[in-house]
Design an enzyme around this catalytic site. Sequence first.
Site, PDB file in Angstrom:
ATOM      1  N   GLY A  69       0.789  -1.229   0.000  1.00  0.00           N
ATOM      2  CA  GLY A  69       0.000   0.000   0.000  1.00  0.00           C
ATOM      3  C   GLY A  69       0.819   1.277   0.000  1.00  0.00           C
ATOM      4  N   SER A  70       0.181   2.394   0.201  1.00  0.00           N
ATOM      5  CA  SER A  70       0.745   3.727   0.352  1.00  0.00           C
ATOM      6  C   SER A  70      -0.130   4.747  -0.352  1.00  0.00           C
ATOM      7  CB  SER A  70       2.188   3.817  -0.133  1.00  0.00           C
ATOM      8  OG  SER A  70       2.781   4.947   0.464  1.00  0.00           O
TER       9      SER A  70
END
Length: 220
Positions: free
Chosen positions: A187-188
Site C-alpha cells: 500500500g501507500s
Amino acid sequence: MTLHKEGRKILFFSLIIFVGVFFLFEYALDTPTWVNNAVLVALIVLYLVILQFFRSPKFIINKDEKHVLAPADGKVVVIEDTEEQEYFKGKRKQISIFMSPVNVHVNRSPISGVVKFCKYHAGKYLVAWHPKSSTENERTTIVVETANGVEVLFRQIAGAMARRIKWYVNEGDMVEQGGEFGFIKFGSRVDIYLPLDSEVKVNIGDKTKGGRTVIAELKS
C-alpha cells in the site's frame, strides 16, 4: 482473481518460513497441543493476509480519452490546487489516493499516451498522509502526454510500511489507459497532477477502483 508477480517470491519464502515455524513447535519444542494449534491458526491467518496483498483482479477497462481513471484502489484524501515543482513548476490540480494494506496494490495508468518523463527518488518513509510525503518520501514521478498534447503527472509514494515501489515504464514508452504501470508493496499513496481546468469527478473520502473509477475529465 490472480496473484501478482511481485508477490510470488514473498509468498514462496513466507510459506517455507511458516511451515518451518509450525514444525518447530509441533516436533522440536515441548509445548502443549493448544499452543501448537494456536500457532498453526496464527500462521494460516498471517499467510492469508499476505496473500491478499498481492491479488490482481481482471476486468474490462472502458477507455475514454477525456476521462482520467483512478491509478489505484483506495480512498481520495486530497483534492486541491497546488504547486507542482518537479516537472511542471507551476500550478496544477492535485488528487491523491491513499492505499491501505487491504487494497489491491496494482497501479494503473490514468490515461493513454507517451511517457515523457520518468524518475525514481530515494527518500524517507514518512506516513503516507504526512504533508511532506509527496516531496520527501521514496517515490517515482511519471508524466504521460495524451494524443491531444495534455500532460498528466502521477507519482507513486512509499509510506511508513510500504518500502518497495515497482514501476514498469520508461521514457518514450506508450501506455494504455488502465494498463498496469507499477506496484507498491503493502500500500501507500498515489498523487495525480492535472491541468487546472480539469473537472474533478470525485470527492474527499470517496473510494476508488484502479482502472475503473473516473476521477476527472480533461477539458483541453
